[in-house]
Structures are given as C-alpha cells and as structure tokens.
Design an enzyme around this catalytic site. Sequence first.
Site, PDB file in Angstrom:
ATOM      1  N   HIS A 121      37.108  43.341  40.074  1.00 19.70           N
ATOM      2  CA  HIS A 121      37.797  43.102  41.352  1.00 19.70           C
ATOM      3  C   HIS A 121      39.084  42.290  41.179  1.00 19.70           C
ATOM      4  CE1 HIS A 121      35.468  39.215  41.392  1.00 19.70           C
ATOM      5  NE2 HIS A 121      36.584  38.776  41.943  1.00 19.70           N
ATOM      6  N   ASP A 149      31.128  45.017  37.978  1.00 19.96           N
ATOM      7  CA  ASP A 149      32.296  44.151  38.176  1.00 19.96           C
ATOM      8  C   ASP A 149      32.867  43.665  36.847  1.00 19.96           C
ATOM      9  OD1 ASP A 149      34.238  42.940  39.715  1.00 19.96           O
ATOM     10  OD2 ASP A 149      33.082  41.111  40.087  1.00 19.96           O
ATOM     11  N   SER A 158      37.131  33.774  39.285  1.00 15.00           N
ATOM     12  CA  SER A 158      36.558  35.081  38.990  1.00 15.00           C
ATOM     13  C   SER A 158      37.068  35.620  37.664  1.00 15.00           C
ATOM     14  CB  SER A 158      36.906  36.073  40.107  1.00 15.00           C
ATOM     15  OG  SER A 158      36.225  35.755  41.282  1.00 15.00           O
TER      16      SER A 158
END
Length: 485
Positions: free
Chosen positions: A124, A154, A226
């Site tokens: 993402h 992911d 992230s």
Amino acid sequence: MKPALVTAAIVAAFAGGVFTANAKNAASPSAAAPGPIINQQKLPDFTVLVDHYGKAVVNISMVKKAHKEKVNGLFNNIPDDQAEIFRRFGFPFFGGGERTVPEQRGTGSGFIISSDGLILTNAHVVSDADEIIVRLTDDREFKGKVLGYDEQTDIAVVKIDAKGLPVVRLGNSDNVKVGEWVAAIGSPFGLTNSVTAGIVSAKSRNIEENIVPFIQTDVAINPGNSGGPLFNMNGEVIGINSQIFSTSGGSMGLSFAIPINIASQVKDQIIKNGKVTRGRLGVMVQQLSPELAKSFGLPEETKGAVIAQVEANGPAANSGLKPGDIITAVNGEKIKSFSDVPRLISFTKPGTRIELTVLRDKKQISIPVTIGSSTESAHAAKGSDSDDSQGAVKQESQGRLGVTVRPLTAKEAKRAGTSGLLIAQAEGAAAKAGIRPGDIIVSVNGTPVKTNGDLSKALKGRKQIALLIQRNKSRIFVPIELQAK
C-alpha cells in the site's frame, strides 16, 4: 539536615535497582514487614541494534501525478445539454463526465535486504505510485522501481540502482515469543529513522479475514512507519510493520506486523515470477463454535473449521470433501481458528499433496488433497435454460424449528445453484438464530433436504441441529436448539 539525608538514601536505593528496607525501620513495630525482593533486570538497550542496522532502513516517498478520471453520474441517461443545467445549479451528479484528481503524495518506510538495492516494503506504500524516491540515512536519494507487489499480504519489492549498501539480517518469525522485546525503525509522519520499542503482545492475529497471521505489538507505530522493519533483540528483522488500530489516526498501542517468513515467501515469488501464485482448496469454511460443535454431537471444546460449501470440480470436491466435514488439522498442524485453513492452504505451493484430518459423522478420517492454483477458475456445469417450474408448491410449517418452508422450483434451484427448501417465514428458534425469509435450507446435520418430508425426518428425535443455510449464494452452518413440542 536529617530529612534531606533520608531522601537521599531512598533515591540512592532506587538508583541501585533494588529497594531494601532500612534495618532500623524493619525492627520498628510500626514498620510494615519487608516484602519479597523482586529481581529487577536492566531495561533492554537498543543502541547497538540501531547503530548497526538503522542505516539499512530507508524512507520511501511516492508521487501519483494529477490525472483525469471518469465520473459516473446518478442519472447518466440525461442528455449532456440538459445535465449541464443541473450542474450549473450545483448538482454535480447529473450526467457523466471527467474530473481532475490533483497530485497525491505519501511517505512510508522500507529496508534493504541486499547490497545491490533490493528493498522490502508494504504494497500500500507503492502500489499506485507514478514515481518513487528512496532516501537513505546518509541523505542519498535514488529512484525506485517496483518489481512487484501482492495486495493480499501487503508486500512489495522495490529496486534501486546502487551497490555496497548496508543490509538488515532476516530472522525466523516462527520463533517469535509473546512478551519478548522488539523495536521498530521507520519514518512516522515523515520523521526519518525514528526508533520505537515495546513487546510482542500476541501472535497469529487474524484481522478482517486477512490471510496473514499478524504479529501484534505495543510498539508505537504511526502513519509513515508502514513498510518498516520490526527487530528482535538479536538485531534480526522478524516482521514488516503494516497496520495499526486507531480511533484517532495515531498510535494506541495496537500495531500489527507481517511475519518475515511470509514476506520472504512472497518476495521470492515476485523476484522469480513477477507475481504470486497461491494454493486453493475450493471450500468455504466457518468457525466451529461450541454451539455448532454441540449440534454436531461433538464436545463443545472441539476445535476446527466447518466446511460450509464445496466448489464444484475443485480440489476439495475431487478429493471427496463434503459440506459438514470439520477440518481439525492440515498436515498434522492443528486448526485453532477457521482462518488457519485459508492461511495454510494459501501458502502451500499448487500441486502439493497434503493430508487433511477431518471429523465426519463424529469419526476422524484422513483425506489426501492435491492443492490447486488460485489462478484456476471453477467450471460450472452446463444445463438447459428452459423453465421446468413445477408451478404452485405447497408451504408447510415446521413448528419446532419455527419456519414455514416450501421446495424450490426448478428455476429457483437453477438460479441458486442448489436444491433445498425455501424459507417463507421464520420465527421462534429459527428467527432467534438469525434465520430469515428467503434463506434456503440445504441440509440438516449434513443430510440434504429437498422436501418437507426430508426436513421432518431430519428433525425427528433431535434437540439440537446444525442447519446449513444458503443466502445470496454463500453458505453457513447455523446451530439451533429446537423448541419442545
């Protein structure tokens, strides 16, 4: 002066790591009896870890250029000249058209796994990017190229053109223990190379039916973290920080990392094939709850995943698996949650032969299955399109269950892709269990029911049942305690 000396003594005692009661105070009748001395170890020191491996953690900036996209209006059949009148008066949803989406920017983290510029991060972070800039701790910047990404896990692999780069050391996430100290390095809110620490709170966390068994920690993870690494105290990367639970957008002590063993499997497939291929069993499963176990005549503490639906001509169907079978182990690994099944199957190479341990009619059996590929499509059986409806069919009430049912017509059965009894009315025990009109009863405790007589026979002498219901082409077993006559 005396109070100051007492204060200094207490401070000195705490500074030493263990507080020991003064002997004079211990002898005093008014003093509390000394408690057990707790062995207080020093807090972990992350300085060596950060100094050695922090240089391999990178900041990733992405840019998605301004672009036009089509807008579907609420009333697209209105001619453009008429729609323009509505738009002038502030009704933008009349008619179609295009709108300009402004440039979008984002930031995330990643870490270098090979000295020639291979980087792991989250999908993402880079999936929609037109341009990627990777910034190192020495302020060097490189253009990044996405070699591939996998949205389900992911995970993304990025490449930069460089040599002799610092790298991290990958660990074994299977060895992670709840309670052990961990540290994260990343770029929260764009603040590069920020370090936070905490402990592992839980393992194998399932979130929103995700196939990833997340590592849960209380490490402070915020937007921008992230894709960054989660280190253990040996300086090994054991996970990739991916998600947080938050009501404010910031850290609330609930963060989730993708186990590095899974990330490595995905990475290897991306590098080798440019895509990820997963195993497929061809079943829909649900949790074996205590109530459902009881309705199957099993001890309430039985663990497993109930097969609610079997794909026609799929690997499971070809191996003889049936709705109502309860998977308790895959290749000897016990199933604790229904989500364990798709996780274990997904990460099994297509074509691999596995052994499923199954409970069927309260007996344990072993069923070998050859895993299919997630890219394979199911083949539906071809049939006639003619409507051989039987006309009006009689509805009958099943009082103990609390439903009024009728057989499906041929047309209804074809549309639903199943045979069974259509529920016209639900009340009593059925309504309490969540059954509603329009649901289709497929089977009772694994016994198919096509007529009112089949249902009556299946209910006879039972106090609890497991009702297989189809709703909108999805199936689920519902445990129901029948009403007394």
